[in-house]
Write a protein that holds these residues in place. Structure first.
Motif, PDB file in Angstrom:
ATOM      1  N   CYS A 110       0.865  -1.173   0.000  1.00 12.86           N
ATOM      2  CA  CYS A 110       0.000   0.000   0.000  1.00 12.86           C
ATOM      3  C   CYS A 110       0.904   1.226   0.000  1.00 12.86           C
ATOM      4  O   CYS A 110       2.135   1.097  -0.044  1.00 12.86           O
ATOM      5  CB  CYS A 110      -0.915  -0.021   1.221  1.00 12.86           C
ATOM      6  SG  CYS A 110       0.001   0.245   2.752  1.00 12.86           S
ATOM      7  N   GLU A 125       1.953   2.958   2.220  1.00  7.59           N
ATOM      8  CA  GLU A 125       2.912   3.013   3.334  1.00  7.59           C
ATOM      9  C   GLU A 125       4.249   2.342   2.985  1.00  7.59           C
ATOM     10  O   GLU A 125       5.240   2.541   3.687  1.00  7.59           O
ATOM     11  CB  GLU A 125       2.324   2.334   4.583  1.00  7.59           C
ATOM     12  CG  GLU A 125       1.038   2.958   5.090  1.00  7.59           C
ATOM     13  CD  GLU A 125       1.238   4.382   5.578  1.00  7.59           C
ATOM     14  OE1 GLU A 125       2.351   4.697   6.039  1.00  7.59           O
ATOM     15  OE2 GLU A 125       0.286   5.175   5.472  1.00  7.59           O
ATOM     16  N   HIS A 146       0.509  -6.277   1.724  1.00  4.76           N
ATOM     17  CA  HIS A 146      -0.736  -6.823   2.279  1.00  4.76           C
ATOM     18  C   HIS A 146      -1.099  -8.059   1.472  1.00  4.76           C
ATOM     19  O   HIS A 146      -1.266  -7.966   0.245  1.00  4.76           O
ATOM     20  CB  HIS A 146      -1.881  -5.825   2.132  1.00  4.76           C
ATOM     21  CG  HIS A 146      -1.796  -4.669   3.083  1.00  4.76           C
ATOM     22  ND1 HIS A 146      -2.156  -4.791   4.402  1.00  4.76           N
ATOM     23  CD2 HIS A 146      -1.398  -3.389   2.913  1.00  4.76           C
ATOM     24  CE1 HIS A 146      -1.978  -3.602   5.005  1.00  4.76           C
ATOM     25  NE2 HIS A 146      -1.514  -2.744   4.125  1.00  4.76           N
ATOM     26  N   CYS A 185      -0.786  -1.940   9.999  1.00  2.96           N
ATOM     27  CA  CYS A 185      -0.296  -0.983   9.000  1.00  2.96           C
ATOM     28  C   CYS A 185      -1.003   0.353   9.196  1.00  2.96           C
ATOM     29  O   CYS A 185      -2.204   0.392   9.493  1.00  2.96           O
ATOM     30  CB  CYS A 185      -0.563  -1.528   7.602  1.00  2.96           C
ATOM     31  SG  CYS A 185       0.118  -0.473   6.306  1.00  2.96           S
ATOM     32  N   CYS A 210      -2.137   2.272   7.169  1.00  2.00           N
ATOM     33  CA  CYS A 210      -3.248   2.522   6.244  1.00  2.00           C
ATOM     34  C   CYS A 210      -4.573   1.996   6.795  1.00  2.00           C
ATOM     35  O   CYS A 210      -5.631   2.326   6.278  1.00  2.00           O
ATOM     36  CB  CYS A 210      -2.972   1.885   4.888  1.00  2.00           C
ATOM     37  SG  CYS A 210      -3.225   0.106   4.866  1.00  2.00           S
TER      38      CYS A 210
HETATM   39 ZN    ZN Z   1      -1.136  -0.694   4.467  1.00  2.00          ZN
END
Ligand code: ZN
Ligand code: ADP
Length: 436
Positions: free
Chosen positions: A250, A252, A257, A312, A314
């Motif tokens: 993602c 980040e 993921h 995470c 996100c």
């Molecule tokens: Zn993430």
């Protein structure tokens, strides 16, 4: 455009996520029981019906599936729907003549497409982006795998496929490509060719590269980012689990993921095959929870990685895996193409002129990988008419290319010239350095 709420499947808590996994797993078990292969495997552990699977833990009873199982059941042994339901197949490179094939029905493709959409969205892509897909379109999943997800996300898709760097750069320039999908080695090649082709960074509008299909280090990612002044995101997939969009970084950029609503994730010790703790490196084992035409349970990917602990930033709840740190088998990945040394040996051994010793060398030439096959041939061949020598070389190059889809450089040596080991022969010399 569909609007995604925070209740979206990517943000479910563990309990809800596992409830979905169990439901989907039961459906996959039901279809798997329709194949003679899994019917036998599953009844061997007391699973005759999906309801015999009481919890996700019961999955651990099921034996692992390996690439050999897929080869042994080629071509249709793992097909669990009527052939008229199949709308596409893909294949992964394997030993000569017997690739591993995967079938998809319409719903399978829709589910995979949706994962591709989610992956692209997770790394910040959207309808405003111009997406140039430089992965090869064909049996290999790299090209078509992200294509439809990108369209569904509303991206402007340029299906440029692999190769032809001059045209790639022209398209990037003329259509203002903002996102590319390529192998990391191709990204470096692209950069190296810009000068020759008179293209400057300021001619381009590139913001992101999605890089995958082959192992690469954090340093290599940074290098690509710095050279182009972009963000690069790691993308992991394998045809046995559909293809790209199994795990994706993602925005980040802190691990990939692994879409757990679609794939059940296990990491096992590479020797004992027992589950390891989170954070410990082991072999990734995956169960596809969303494909019904070719069910695959507990597939040993041979890829080494670990689960990253913690959450995470996100907010997505699917756990993250670290970048792939290597493989447990001898498969080489050369410019994104999987090659087993045994495929090369098989071709070399069919050439009557070949002597007793051969060596496979992989090294970097500029930014791309080159494969060199060195072999000893009889002294009479080397002293023969050079035209015969060239013809033999040409035959060998063609035969290897037909088998492994890569054009190697073939070098002949006199008997006794290649190094001989006292113990196990060292057939493969990978000079590309330690990537991990
Ligand atoms: Zn993430
Ligand atoms: P593809 O190359 O399309 O992903 P294949 O099934 O031909 O699919 O090959 C899958 C293998 O490629 C994986 O098992 C893994 O070894 C390697 N691979 C794919 N993506 C990555 C990645 N991001 N990092 C490292 N290796 C990868």
């Amino acid at each position: 455009m569909r609007v995604y709420s925070p209740q979206d499947i990517e943000f479910l808590d563990r309990q809800a996520l596992e409830a979905i996994q169990l439901l989907r797993l039961k459906k996959v078990i039901a279809v798997a029981l329709d194949t003679p292969f899994y019917k036998e495997r599953l009844s061997g552990v007391g699973i005759e019906h999906p309801k015999d699977l009481k919890s996700l833990d019961d999955l651990n009873k099921i034996p692992f599936t390996t690439k050999d199982d897929l080869r042994d059941t080629y071509p249709y042994g793992l097909l669990s729907v009527n052939k008229k339901e199949v709308v596409r197949m893909h294949a992964s490179s394997g030993t000569t003549g017997k690739p591993t094939v995967i079938f998809y029905d319409r719903d399978d493709l829709n589910r995979w497409t949706h994962l591709a959409l989610r992956s692209l969205r997770a790394c910040g892509c959207g309808p405003i982006d111009v997406f140039q897909n430089m992965m090869t379109y064909g049996l290999f999943t790299g090209g078509l795998g992200l294509h439809y997800g990108a369209e569904d996300l509303g991206m402007f898709v340029i299906p440029s496929s692999g190769g032809n760097t001059q045209r790639q750069l022209l398209l990037m320039k003329d259509f203002g490509t903002t996102v590319v999908h390529a192998t990391p080695s191709y990204m470096l090649h692209l950069y190296a060719q810009m000068d020759n082709m008179g293209v400057k960074l300021s001619d381009l509008n590139l913001h992101k590269a999605l890089i995958g299909a082959e192992p690469h280090s954090e340093d290599l990612r940074r290098k690509i980012e710095t050279l182009f002044g972009i963000d690069a995101y790691n993308s992991y997939g394998l045809s046995e689990m559909n293809g790209p969009s199994v795990a994706f970084e993602c925005v980040e950029k802190s691990g990939m993921h692994l879409w757990e609503d679609a794939y059940r994730l296990e990491i096992v010790d590479r020797h004992s095959l027992e589950a390891v703790e989170d954070g410990v490196v082991g072999e990734l084992v995956l169960t596809n929870l969303i494909r019904h035409a070719s069910p695959i349970l507990r597939y040993r990917t041979k890829d080494l990685t670990r689960i990253l602990t913690g959450t995470c930033a996100c907010g997505r709840t699917s756990r993250r895996i670290d970048r792939i740190m290597g493989r447990t088998d001898d498969m080489l990945i050369i410019n994104g193409v999987n090659v087993f040394p045994s495929q090369i040996e098989e071709v070399v051994m069919k050439i009557p002129e070949a002597g007793n010793n051969y060596r496979i060398v992989v090294r970097k030439k500029g930014t791309l990988d080159v494969l060199i096959v060195e072999l000893e041939v009889g002294p009479d061949i080397l002293s023969d008419d050079t035209r015969d020598l060239y013809a033999l070389k040409g035959r060998l190059v063609e035969a290897l290319k037909a088998s492994i889809s890569i054009k190697p450089i073939v070098e002949f040596h006199e008997p006794g010239q290649l190094p001989v080991q006292e113990g196990k022969a060292i057939r493969v010399v990978d000079e590309r350095g330690n990537l991990y």
